[in-house]
Design a protein around this motif. Structure first.
Motif, PDB file in Angstrom:
ATOM      1  N   VAL A 195       8.127  -8.388  -3.042  1.00 12.57           N
ATOM      2  CA  VAL A 195       7.264  -7.417  -2.352  1.00 12.57           C
ATOM      3  C   VAL A 195       6.498  -8.083  -1.221  1.00 12.57           C
ATOM      4  O   VAL A 195       5.900  -9.123  -1.416  1.00 12.57           O
ATOM      5  CB  VAL A 195       6.271  -6.777  -3.364  1.00 12.57           C
ATOM      6  CG1 VAL A 195       5.331  -5.840  -2.641  1.00 12.57           C
ATOM      7  CG2 VAL A 195       7.019  -6.050  -4.436  1.00 12.57           C
TER       8      VAL A 195
ATOM      9  N   TYR B  65       5.434   7.648  -0.659  1.00 11.91           N
ATOM     10  CA  TYR B  65       4.336   7.081  -1.448  1.00 11.91           C
ATOM     11  C   TYR B  65       3.659   8.156  -2.291  1.00 11.91           C
ATOM     12  O   TYR B  65       3.265   7.921  -3.436  1.00 11.91           O
ATOM     13  CB  TYR B  65       3.310   6.414  -0.537  1.00 11.91           C
ATOM     14  CG  TYR B  65       2.152   5.803  -1.302  1.00 11.91           C
ATOM     15  CD1 TYR B  65       2.326   4.653  -2.059  1.00 11.91           C
ATOM     16  CD2 TYR B  65       0.898   6.418  -1.317  1.00 11.91           C
ATOM     17  CE1 TYR B  65       1.277   4.106  -2.793  1.00 11.91           C
ATOM     18  CE2 TYR B  65      -0.156   5.887  -2.043  1.00 11.91           C
ATOM     19  CZ  TYR B  65       0.040   4.732  -2.777  1.00 11.91           C
ATOM     20  OH  TYR B  65      -0.991   4.200  -3.515  1.00 11.91           O
TER      21      TYR B  65
ATOM     22  N   SER C  82       1.553  -3.381  -5.520  1.00  9.01           N
ATOM     23  CA  SER C  82       1.653  -4.758  -6.021  1.00  9.01           C
ATOM     24  C   SER C  82       0.794  -4.958  -7.257  1.00  9.01           C
ATOM     25  O   SER C  82       1.211  -5.583  -8.235  1.00  9.01           O
ATOM     26  CB  SER C  82       1.240  -5.748  -4.935  1.00  9.01           C
ATOM     27  OG  SER C  82       2.082  -5.643  -3.812  1.00  9.01           O
TER      28      SER C  82
ATOM     29  N   VAL D  85       0.468  -0.867  -0.065  1.00  7.25           N
ATOM     30  CA  VAL D  85       1.280  -2.005  -0.521  1.00  7.25           C
ATOM     31  C   VAL D  85       0.527  -2.780  -1.594  1.00  7.25           C
ATOM     32  O   VAL D  85       1.085  -3.170  -2.627  1.00  7.25           O
ATOM     33  CB  VAL D  85       1.641  -2.929   0.664  1.00  7.25           C
ATOM     34  CG1 VAL D  85       2.294  -4.210   0.165  1.00  7.25           C
ATOM     35  CG2 VAL D  85       2.562  -2.215   1.640  1.00  7.25           C
TER      36      VAL D  85
ATOM     37  N   VAL E 158       7.969  -0.377  -0.238  1.00  2.00           N
ATOM     38  CA  VAL E 158       6.948  -1.362   0.144  1.00  2.00           C
ATOM     39  C   VAL E 158       7.213  -1.897   1.545  1.00  2.00           C
ATOM     40  O   VAL E 158       6.297  -2.020   2.374  1.00  2.00           O
ATOM     41  CB  VAL E 158       6.902  -2.508  -0.889  1.00  2.00           C
ATOM     42  CG1 VAL E 158       6.051  -3.662  -0.380  1.00  2.00           C
ATOM     43  CG2 VAL E 158       6.357  -1.999  -2.214  1.00  2.00           C
TER      44      VAL E 158
END
Length: 757
Positions: free
Chosen positions: A757, A706, A744, A740, A728
């Motif tokens: 997702v 990430y 998104s 997450v 994700v």
């Protein structure tokens, strides 16, 4: 006049035996025709011709000569026989007759006879043909591309007489066309010595020849000579040099020639600007390319197809989206021209290839507003672009736009989406699109089925692969090498070698000949599984089927032998490879160094290092690390030493090192490598970020993944959909729901597909 009357009264004084033998090149008499050799007929025709020439009735004489050339019942067996008999009968008129005969032969396309007449005049009469006749003959030979004949004629007949600029020019042009530039220079030197001043045509021909042969130094010398001799230069002279320098990557010199062109008040052409644009874009000099476009517009030039192709190809490499749109507006919006489907497809395809699909769609929208009507090729380009980015939602929306405009999606359209779903291992959606294409009346083709086989194979659903093969045969679509190759590859990758061989035998039973790539897959699978005996059985089968092995074949076997500690056999295989005509390449040396390093034979590694230096092959930093340490993953420790030795690490090299370090979970060292890349001016793009994020996901370090995603997003890059989905899913599994949600929301901002997702 009394003298000529006396000649006219002399009849029947010549016998046929007095003439020279008939020439073998006569083309205008059939052997089946009976030619009258009556002395009276021959003498009568010669008398008529003598009379016309004495009276200076040239046109009538030429008509008579032409009638004999074209007639099948002429008393003369060939033009050379005609010339020989007349010169014997009327030596005083030989020169006049030969000049008319040469012109007539050339005009009547009797080129071989015209050439022979020139040779005969020089040899038998030491006479030079008329300038008009020679010029016409040279022009005709040039039109027929008989360049060698021109050079020979000049060397053996024309040189030594009153050779003029035209003759020199045509001969220089012929020599250059033959690729004999030294001959061309020799002729130029001969012109100087003969006081025949070389003109613009001669210089341009030679400069053009040197430019095409990438001999810019010689072209420049001639250019300077023209300046010294004050030969007026044309736009073509400058354009050839500008184009040559740009293609050679010497943009500064090209700009210098452009400046000299400006000082000389020679107006540029569209090709001038096109050449400069091409050179500047290749050199990455975007701002200067913009200036050239601006000058082009200011002089009233309208961009042509070449301009669009060059500019659009150049802007596709721009990293800045605004620059792309500005350049597009410059050439398309202000250029005054109109983009056609072909040119538009070049731009859109280039942008999509570089992952700039959103920019491509903006440009397409703008073109549609300006009246452009896109076709299925344009839309397929966009669909494929979105699919390559992993954005199947964007691809689906493009298909909807197609259908709204009444353009029916074809096999290429559907195959792009099916291929991407297979890449994402979403086989249910791939099958859904196959059903949709069938419902819309588009029948799946061989590529569709091959894509499905490859997709199911990668997902290890082997039974479905066999079902698809059966479906293909039921529908009359014969599987090809690729159909079986995909299946064999997937079976080998999953270690199912027996099943892979069964598929091979099925191929052979169906009379589908496997190629070397199929055998390379089987050999690689066998070596990976440690079954070298099986690998060599497949290798022997190549020879039985008269299929030549490739360097990949030998490299795979070498790698297998080294990994199994069979060094002596590996060395024998290397020798066999060399005797088969293959030279070791970078991958071969990597296998050898890794193999010897693993066996602790570091002296061998150092010997190979010397061979590599002598061969000019440049290895990456990983492999050089093995020479000292014998361990590829540890090779990064010697980065500084390698750099000092002048070994350049490119982006692919760094990506490989990063991949190895991430797999070993050496995350701090990964940071060091990335910092090293940036220090060397290597800009991180999607490929490096993809390696970083996917690698961290594979070792379950989703926090690190990430972190790299954040840097990638902040730098304006987009992550491949399949890797993003993997990230994700991992974050969700670790309870990192905030991250997450951020991903998104960013996808929503970019209008990306968030359904998965």
């Amino acid at each position: 006049m009394a003298k000529y009357i006396h000649l006219l009264q002399k009849k029947n004084t010549l016998s046929v035996s007095a003439t020279s033998p008939k020439n073998t090149i006569s083309l205008f008499f059939s052997t089946n025709n009976t030619v009258s050799l009556d002395h009276n007929d021959t003498d009568e025709e010669l008398q008529k011709l003598r009379y016309l020439l004495v009276q200076n009735r040239t046109k009538e004489a030429q008509t008579l000569i032409k009638s004999h050339i074209l007639s099948k019942t002429s008393p003369f067996s060939s033009p050379i026989d005609f010339f020989t008999q007349f010169s014997l009968a009327s030596p005083v008129l030989t020169k006049t007759f030969s000049d008319i005969l040469l012109l007539t032969l050339t005009e009547s396309n009797f080129i071989n006879e015209a050439i022979e007449l020139c040779y005969l005049m020089k040899k038998e009469h030491n006479t030079f043909p008329s300038l008009n006749g020679v010029n016409l003959l040279l022009e005709s030979l040039m039109g027929l591309r008989r360049y060698k004949a021109i050079v020979n004629l000049f060397d053996q007949v024309l040189s030594g007489f009153r050779t003029n600029r035209f003759m020199y020019g045509k001969t220089v042009e012929a020599a250059v066309k033959l690729g004999d530039l030294e001959k061309g220079l020799g002729l130029l030197d001969s012109m100087r010595k003969s006081d025949v001043s070389p003109n613009l045509f001669v210089y341009n021909v030679l400069i053009g020849g040197f430019v095409r042969n990438k001999r810019m130094g010689d072209a420049e010398k001639l250019f300077d000579e023209m300046t010294e001799r004050r030969v007026p230069m044309s736009a073509a002279t400058y354009n050839m040099l500008i184009d040559g320098y740009c293609k050679a990557g010497e943009v500064e010199k090209a700009l210098g020639v452009r400046e000299r062109m400006r000082v000389a008040n020679v107006e540029p052409k569209v090709i001038t600007f096109n050449s400069l644009l091409n050179g500047l874009f290749k050199a990455g000099r975007l701002e200067e390319a913009k200036s050239v476009l601006k000058e082009m517009r200011s002089k009233g030039f309208v961009p042509d197809k070449f301009t669009y192709t060059i500019v659009f190809g150049g802007i596709c490499d721009c990293d800045d989206s605004e620059d792309v749109l500005d350049m597009y507006a410059d050439v398309a919006g202000k250029g005054g021209g109109k983009i056609d489907s072909y040119t538009c497809s070049i731009l859109l395809n280039g942008l999509c290839r570089e992952g700039k699909v959103e920019i491509a769609e903006k440009i397409l929208r703008k073109e549609i507003e300006n009246g452009f009507i896109p076709n299925e090729v344009i839309y397929n380009c966009m669909v494929n672009g979105y699919c390559k980015k992993g954005d199947v939602n964007g691809a689906s929306l493009i298909i909807e736009q197609m259908e709204k405009r009444g353009i029916r999606p074809n096999c290429i359209t559907f195959n792009s989406l099916i291929h991407q779903f297979c890449e994402m291992k979403q086989m249910d959606k791939a099958e859904m699109w196959v059903q949709k294409m069938t419902k819309e009346g588009v029948l799946p083709n061989l590529e569709t089925y091959n894509t499905l086989i490859n997709g199911y194979g990668r997902s290890q659903v082997i039974d479905r692969c066999f079902q698809i093969l059966e479906e293909m045969e039921e529908k009359g679509i014969k599987p090809n090498v690729m159909s079986y190759g995909s299946l064999i590859y997937c079976l080998c990758k999953s270690g199912k070698l027996l099943e892979a061989e069964i598929v091979l035998r099925d191929m052979l039973n169906r009379e589908i000949s496997p190629n070397v790539n199929i055998y390379n897959i089987l050999i690689n699978g066998s070596c990976t599984a440690g079954k070298l005996k099986v690998a060599f059985r497949f290798f022997d089968e190549l020879a039985e089927r008269k299929i030549s092995p490739t360097l990949t074949t030998y490299n795979t076997l070498l790698d297998g032998l080294f990994k199994n500690g069979r060094l002596n056999e590996a060395e024998d295989m290397l020798l066999k490879m060399k005797t088969s005509g293959f030279s070791p390449e970078a991958i071969t040396y990597k296998i050898l160094i890794s193999g010897y390093s693993a066996a602790g034979k570091f002296e061998k590694c150092r010997e190979l290092s010397e061979s590599i230096k002598n061969s000019g092959i440049q290895l990456n930093m990983e492999t050089y690390g093995c020479i000292d340490q014998g361990d590829i993953p540890k090779a990064t420790a010697s980065r500084q030493t390698i750099t000092e030795q002048g070994i350049c690490g490119d982006k692919a090299t760094y990506n490989n090192i990063i991949m190895e370090l991430v797999r070993e979970e050496k995350f701090l060292e990964v940071r060091d490598v990335v910092a090293d890349m940036k220090a060397k001016g290597l800009i991180l793009k999607e490929d490096t970020y993809h390696v970083l994020i996917k690698g961290h996901c594979e070792v379950k370090n989703f926090s690190g993944a990430y972190s790299w995603y954040r840097e990638m997003f902040d730098n304006g890059h987009t992550l491949n959909a399949s890797v993003r989905n993997e990230l994700v899913a991992g974050l969700r599994e670790k309870g990192r729901l905030k991250e997450v949600e951020i991903i998104s929301s960013e996808m929503t901002t970019n209008n990306e597909d968030i359904s998965t997702v």
